[in-house]
Design a protein around this motif. Sequence first.
Motif, PDB file in Angstrom:
ATOM      1  N   PRO A 117       0.796  -1.236   0.000  1.00 22.34           N
ATOM      2  CA  PRO A 117       0.000   0.000   0.000  1.00 22.34           C
ATOM      3  C   PRO A 117       0.827   1.285   0.000  1.00 22.34           C
ATOM      4  N   ASP A 118       2.040   1.255   0.557  1.00 20.11           N
ATOM      5  CA  ASP A 118       2.872   2.464   0.564  1.00 20.11           C
ATOM      6  C   ASP A 118       3.636   2.651  -0.756  1.00 20.11           C
ATOM      7  N   GLY A 119       3.498   1.705  -1.714  1.00 20.42           N
ATOM      8  CA  GLY A 119       4.152   1.818  -3.009  1.00 20.42           C
ATOM      9  C   GLY A 119       5.460   1.061  -3.108  1.00 20.42           C
ATOM     10  N   SER A 120       5.919   0.482  -2.015  1.00 19.25           N
ATOM     11  CA  SER A 120       7.178  -0.263  -2.058  1.00 19.25           C
ATOM     12  C   SER A 120       6.916  -1.716  -2.448  1.00 19.25           C
ATOM     13  N   PHE A 121       7.983  -2.396  -2.863  1.00 12.73           N
ATOM     14  CA  PHE A 121       7.875  -3.806  -3.201  1.00 12.73           C
ATOM     15  C   PHE A 121       9.178  -4.489  -2.845  1.00 12.73           C
ATOM     16  N   ALA A 122       9.111  -5.799  -2.679  1.00  7.63           N
ATOM     17  CA  ALA A 122      10.318  -6.573  -2.355  1.00  7.63           C
ATOM     18  C   ALA A 122      10.266  -7.892  -3.107  1.00  7.63           C
ATOM     19  N   LEU A 123      11.390  -8.266  -3.686  1.00  9.24           N
ATOM     20  CA  LEU A 123      11.537  -9.559  -4.356  1.00  9.24           C
ATOM     21  C   LEU A 123      12.526 -10.366  -3.518  1.00  9.24           C
ATOM     22  N   LEU A 124      12.091 -11.506  -3.057  1.00 10.95           N
ATOM     23  CA  LEU A 124      12.905 -12.310  -2.147  1.00 10.95           C
ATOM     24  C   LEU A 124      13.575 -13.467  -2.878  1.00 10.95           C
ATOM     25  N   ASP A 125      14.701 -13.916  -2.347  1.00 13.79           N
ATOM     26  CA  ASP A 125      15.430 -15.079  -2.855  1.00 13.79           C
ATOM     27  C   ASP A 125      15.828 -14.930  -4.323  1.00 13.79           C
ATOM     28  N   VAL A 126      16.366 -13.778  -4.682  1.00  6.90           N
ATOM     29  CA  VAL A 126      16.821 -13.538  -6.047  1.00  6.90           C
ATOM     30  C   VAL A 126      18.329 -13.795  -6.098  1.00  6.90           C
ATOM     31  N   PRO A 127      18.787 -14.687  -6.968  1.00  6.13           N
ATOM     32  CA  PRO A 127      20.224 -14.981  -7.026  1.00  6.13           C
ATOM     33  C   PRO A 127      21.005 -13.823  -7.669  1.00  6.13           C
ATOM     34  N   PRO A 128      22.299 -13.718  -7.397  1.00  4.74           N
ATOM     35  CA  PRO A 128      23.106 -12.677  -8.046  1.00  4.74           C
ATOM     36  C   PRO A 128      23.138 -12.904  -9.561  1.00  4.74           C
ATOM     37  N   GLY A 129      23.276 -11.801 -10.309  1.00  4.74           N
ATOM     38  CA  GLY A 129      23.343 -11.877 -11.763  1.00  4.74           C
ATOM     39  C   GLY A 129      22.553 -10.757 -12.404  1.00  4.74           C
ATOM     40  N   SER A 130      22.377 -10.856 -13.706  1.00  4.66           N
ATOM     41  CA  SER A 130      21.641  -9.853 -14.470  1.00  4.66           C
ATOM     42  C   SER A 130      20.247 -10.404 -14.780  1.00  4.66           C
ATOM     43  N   HIS A 131      19.215  -9.632 -14.442  1.00  5.06           N
ATOM     44  CA  HIS A 131      17.830 -10.082 -14.583  1.00  5.06           C
ATOM     45  C   HIS A 131      16.994  -8.997 -15.253  1.00  5.06           C
ATOM     46  N   LEU A 132      15.837  -9.392 -15.792  1.00  4.47           N
ATOM     47  CA  LEU A 132      14.925  -8.463 -16.463  1.00  4.47           C
ATOM     48  C   LEU A 132      13.750  -8.179 -15.542  1.00  4.47           C
ATOM     49  N   LEU A 133      13.483  -6.892 -15.270  1.00  2.41           N
ATOM     50  CA  LEU A 133      12.380  -6.477 -14.407  1.00  2.41           C
ATOM     51  C   LEU A 133      11.274  -5.897 -15.279  1.00  2.41           C
ATOM     52  N   GLU A 134      10.079  -6.477 -15.174  1.00  2.00           N
ATOM     53  CA  GLU A 134       8.925  -6.002 -15.944  1.00  2.00           C
ATOM     54  C   GLU A 134       7.841  -5.576 -14.975  1.00  2.00           C
ATOM     55  N   THR A 135       7.209  -4.440 -15.259  1.00  2.00           N
ATOM     56  CA  THR A 135       6.163  -3.906 -14.394  1.00  2.00           C
ATOM     57  C   THR A 135       4.882  -3.785 -15.196  1.00  2.00           C
ATOM     58  N   PHE A 136       3.796  -4.275 -14.608  1.00  2.00           N
ATOM     59  CA  PHE A 136       2.483  -4.141 -15.242  1.00  2.00           C
ATOM     60  C   PHE A 136       1.572  -3.403 -14.277  1.00  2.00           C
ATOM     61  N   ALA A 137       1.024  -2.291 -14.730  1.00  2.00           N
ATOM     62  CA  ALA A 137       0.035  -1.533 -13.960  1.00  2.00           C
ATOM     63  C   ALA A 137      -1.091  -1.176 -14.905  1.00  2.00           C
ATOM     64  N   LEU A 138      -2.289  -1.476 -14.508  1.00  2.00           N
ATOM     65  CA  LEU A 138      -3.454  -1.257 -15.347  1.00  2.00           C
ATOM     66  C   LEU A 138      -3.571   0.222 -15.727  1.00  2.00           C
ATOM     67  N   GLY A 139      -3.446   0.527 -17.009  1.00  4.08           N
ATOM     68  CA  GLY A 139      -3.598   1.883 -17.507  1.00  4.08           C
ATOM     69  C   GLY A 139      -2.295   2.652 -17.670  1.00  4.08           C
ATOM     70  N   TYR A 140      -1.152   2.032 -17.369  1.00  5.62           N
ATOM     71  CA  TYR A 140       0.134   2.721 -17.466  1.00  5.62           C
ATOM     72  C   TYR A 140       1.168   1.838 -18.143  1.00  5.62           C
ATOM     73  N   SER A 141       2.172   2.464 -18.775  1.00  2.00           N
ATOM     74  CA  SER A 141       3.262   1.737 -19.428  1.00  2.00           C
ATOM     75  C   SER A 141       4.559   1.998 -18.679  1.00  2.00           C
ATOM     76  N   PHE A 142       5.280   0.928 -18.412  1.00  2.00           N
ATOM     77  CA  PHE A 142       6.584   1.014 -17.768  1.00  2.00           C
ATOM     78  C   PHE A 142       7.614   0.397 -18.693  1.00  2.00           C
ATOM     79  N   PRO A 143       8.804   0.972 -18.768  1.00  2.00           N
ATOM     80  CA  PRO A 143       9.846   0.368 -19.608  1.00  2.00           C
ATOM     81  C   PRO A 143      10.452  -0.842 -18.892  1.00  2.00           C
ATOM     82  N   PRO A 144      10.853  -1.876 -19.641  1.00  2.00           N
ATOM     83  CA  PRO A 144      11.549  -2.997 -19.001  1.00  2.00           C
ATOM     84  C   PRO A 144      12.922  -2.536 -18.505  1.00  2.00           C
ATOM     85  N   MET A 145      13.350  -3.097 -17.394  1.00  2.00           N
ATOM     86  CA  MET A 145      14.629  -2.698 -16.811  1.00  2.00           C
ATOM     87  C   MET A 145      15.525  -3.912 -16.616  1.00  2.00           C
TER      88      MET A 145
END
Length: 174
Positions: free
Chosen positions: A30-58
């Motif tokens: 609810p405060d807008g923060s998020f956490a991803l747990l148990d992510v191994p080291p390395g390079s990963h692709l982050l995708e965000t989906f929000a209804l009505g908005y576009s986010f670039p992949p990171m």
Amino acid sequence: MSMMKGLRTSDVKITLVVNGGQSVATRVKPDGSFALLDVPPGSHLLETFALGYSFPPMTVRIGADGTIRAAYAEDPTVRFESPLVLKPVSAATYFEHRQGLSLGSLAKNPMFLMVAFTVLMAWAMPKLMESMDPEELKEMQEKMGAMGAQPSMGDLFSGKMFEDAKAQAEARRG
């Protein structure tokens, strides 16, 4: 989340693609923060989906010591440090607005063009016949008569044309 008015946190989903296809997903708090747990080291692709908005992949790089660095997948020169703040690029448009009726769109419609041509010819042909030379008109009528009586559509569908042909054939035999 304050930038995106009217958006519920339950409508936002963040997915991190790790190990070439395995995904780790989470929802926003609810405060807008998020956490991803148990992510191994390395390079990963982050995708965000929000209804009505576009986010670039990171692209997110997690170091062995736990440091997090992120950059846009299309433009790695723009970098972000931890904590990662995601902002929408634009409002998503899902539907195209329907165009109103205009003379330009009507003139491009093939059905309208056929009807307009037919109406124009129905109006113009009698005018052309009136302005025709009487001798030429008589000559044209004689040529049309010499071609024989052409069957009408009603004759074709009713079978009258075939009955007349049979009667003419029997008259020649008899």
